[in-house]
Design an enzyme around this catalytic site. Structure first.
Site, short mmCIF file in Angstrom:
data_model
loop_
_atom_site.label_atom_id
_atom_site.label_comp_id
_atom_site.label_asym_id
_atom_site.label_seq_id
_atom_site.Cartn_x
_atom_site.Cartn_y
_atom_site.Cartn_z
N SER A 63 0.84 -1.07 0.04
CA SER A 63 0.03 0.01 0.09
C SER A 63 0.97 1.13 0.00
O SER A 63 2.14 1.23 0.20
CB SER A 63 -0.79 0.08 1.16
N LYS A 64 0.18 2.36 -0.25
CA LYS A 64 0.92 3.84 -0.15
C LYS A 64 1.47 4.01 1.01
O LYS A 64 2.74 4.52 1.16
CB LYS A 64 -0.13 4.81 -0.35
N ARG A 65 0.72 3.44 2.02
CA ARG A 65 1.31 3.56 3.47
C ARG A 65 2.69 2.97 3.61
O ARG A 65 3.43 3.39 4.52
CB ARG A 65 0.38 3.06 4.38
#
Ligand code: GLU
Length: 516
Positions: free
Chosen positions: A264-266
């Site tokens: 994910s982006k995170r």
């Protein structure tokens, strides 16, 4: 007549583009170009709360860096302008109203406090609240309220949304380009909000209206949208747009390297590699997330790697240019299972592309580094040919041009220190004998090719009765200061007769001082 193929990439400008998003764009681009069609960029910014300044520019720059060319869209214009959904706001309401009129959608007046209560009640009963055919008649909407009450609420401008009226007990089917025939039961589909109380459409309505108006033939998107697909199929049906409905392709998720969960982006730089194509500075926090471009990856390598995250050509070939990808891409070879990201393989791709570059191309990239490190213009220090030949020598050992300096600094700057471990281990009386003779023989040389040097080594070894294997690493240390490095003969030929002789003399002095 066959419709002209038109695909779109439709990101929301909520931050930097994750590499999974770039892959979606890439597949949509490859497919459109293979069919001689168009690739569009549409910005889906209907969720104003999630808008992040700079994100749209980032997306455009990232696609440009990857070599994905936008035929039509926010940055390119086109006959279906505007391509930013916030600027198309007025177009959507009429379709939502049309659905209400035909009974396929309804007004819902539930305030957020009322929705919260419904959620809590469901939770207390150990369930998750879903606004759907099982619950809608207990809520405050134009299906559950008397007609005149609805009219009154509307005329008083009571805030409301428009929701999809999902039918009960129906099978919803469609053919996905990746997954084949997909079937959903309508009782599991919620009554999605189509138009929000601020008059903005949600993604569910907006992408359908836009895909039809923009004559999109193939809607290629991430797997996270698969659960919403049945609602989308219903909307097409209810608007009488079955014929215009694009083919859907839901692409597999990108997974973390250990296969556990979505990348994910995170994840940012937490896993030791970038998840974004370009570096991103968060406008709110100032936090920087690294990008493949800034890490020294070639866009061709990044694109090649991405293409293989979910697709394979069905052959052993792994290196594909953009044109080859366009020719070979096929949804038949896109797999359904999540694609595990492999940072080492990504480096491998870069290495392959680096090795394919000519010495001249690499020298162009390397020159600014040389000038910075030597703190002077390259022309004052060496010839462009010299830098080119260094590139030729070091590229086999490198994955990035950024490694070239460490791999080759000793070719620009003669050593002042010599790897002591090697000397301690290898130096003996024979060595002195060999090198004294070797310098003499070298000095007498008129040519200085690899071959000349090789012959001189072998000759001196034979004369002194020493095996070449015994002195090769010492020779390397005397010339470069290091126990390992680029091809020894190539390096000597590059440095040239005078430099090699003087380095050898200095090296020998140094060693003799230390071993005495
Ligand atoms: N705006 C949606 C997203 O960013 C687009 C999905 C689609 O391509 O339809 O995921």
């Amino acid at each position: 007549m066959e419709k002209r193929t038109r695909t779109r990439f439709a990101p929301s400008p909520t931050g930097p583009l994750h590499m999974g998003g770039v892959r979606t764009a890439l597949y949509a681009y490859l497919f459109a170009k293979q069919k001689g069609g168009d690739f569009l960029l549409r910005i889906e910014d209907t969720d104003q709360n999630r808008f992040v300044p700079g994100a749209e520019e980032y997306i455009i720059e990232a696609l440009h860096w990857c070599g994905i060319k936008i035929d039509e869209g926010v940055s390119a214009g086109g006959k279906f302008s505007p391509y930013r959904q916030s600027e198309r706001k007025e177009m959507y309401r009429k379709y939502a109203e049309q659905l209400v009129e035909s009974g396929h959608a309804y007004y819902a007046f539930d305030a957020s406090a009322e929705l919260d209560t419904a959620r809590k009640l469901a939770e207390a009963a150990g369930k998750t609240f879903s606004y759907d055919s099982s619950s809608r008649m207990n809520m405050k909407n134009s299906l559950s309220l008397p007609k005149n009450e609805t009219s009154r609420l509307i005329s008083e401008n009571t805030p409301h949304v428009i929701r999809l009226n999902v039918p009960v007990n129906e099978e919803i089917r469609f053919t996905d380009l990746v997954r084949g025939e997909v079937v959903f039961h309508s009782n599991l589909v919620d009554d999605k909000v189509l138009l929000k109380s601020d008059g903005m459409p949600t993604y569910h309505l907006a992408h359908i209206v836009d895909d039809v108006l923009m004559e999109i033939t193939h809607a290629i998107r991430g797997e996270e949208w698969l659960p919403s697909a049945p609602a989308h199929i219903l909307i097409y049906d209810f608007l009488g747009w079955k014929e215009q409905m694009p083919h859907y392709a839901h692409l597999p998720l990108l997974l973390k390297p250990d296969g556990n969960g979505k990348l994910s982006k995170r994840d940012g730089d937490r896993l030791g590699f970038p998840v974004f194509p370009l570096e991103w500075k968060d406008p709110a926090t100032g936090e920087i997330s690294s990008g493949y471009r800034e890490r020294g990856y070639y866009p061709e390598a990044f694109v090649n790697m991405l293409a293989f995250l979910g697709w394979n050509p069905g052959t052993e070939q792994e290196i594909f240019s953009m044109d080859e990808l366009i020719r070979n891409f096929s949804f038949h070879h896109v797999h359904k299972a999540g694609a595990r990201f492999d940072p080492e393989k990504t480096k491998w791709f870069n290495q392959q592309y680096l090795h394919k570059k000519s010495d001249e191309e690499l020298a162009k990239e390397f020159l600014p580094v040389v000038e910075r490190e030597l703190n002077s213009p390259q022309s004052a220090v060496c010839s462009p040919q010299f830098v080119q030949r260094i590139c030729g020598l070091v590229k086999e050992k490198a994955t990035f041009v950024s490694e070239f300096w460490n791999l080759s600094s000793y070719l620009f700057i003669a050593p002042s220190e010599y790897e002591q471990d090697v000397i301690t281990k290898k130096w003996n009386e024979n060595s002195s004998k060999f090198f004294n003779g070797f310098i003499e023989n070298l000095q007498a040389l008129t040519g200085f090719t690899r071959d000349d040097i090789d012959k001189t080594i072998k000759q001196t070894a034979a004369d002194t009765g020493i095996k070449p294997g015994e002195i090769m690493q010492l020779l390397r240390v005397l010339i470069s200061g290091r126990g390992s490095g680029v091809d020894l003969l190539g390096m000597m030929a590059l440095l040239g007769h005078d430099e090699v002789c003087s380095r050898l003399e200095r090296g020998l002095l140094n060693v003799k001082e230390k071993v005495q």
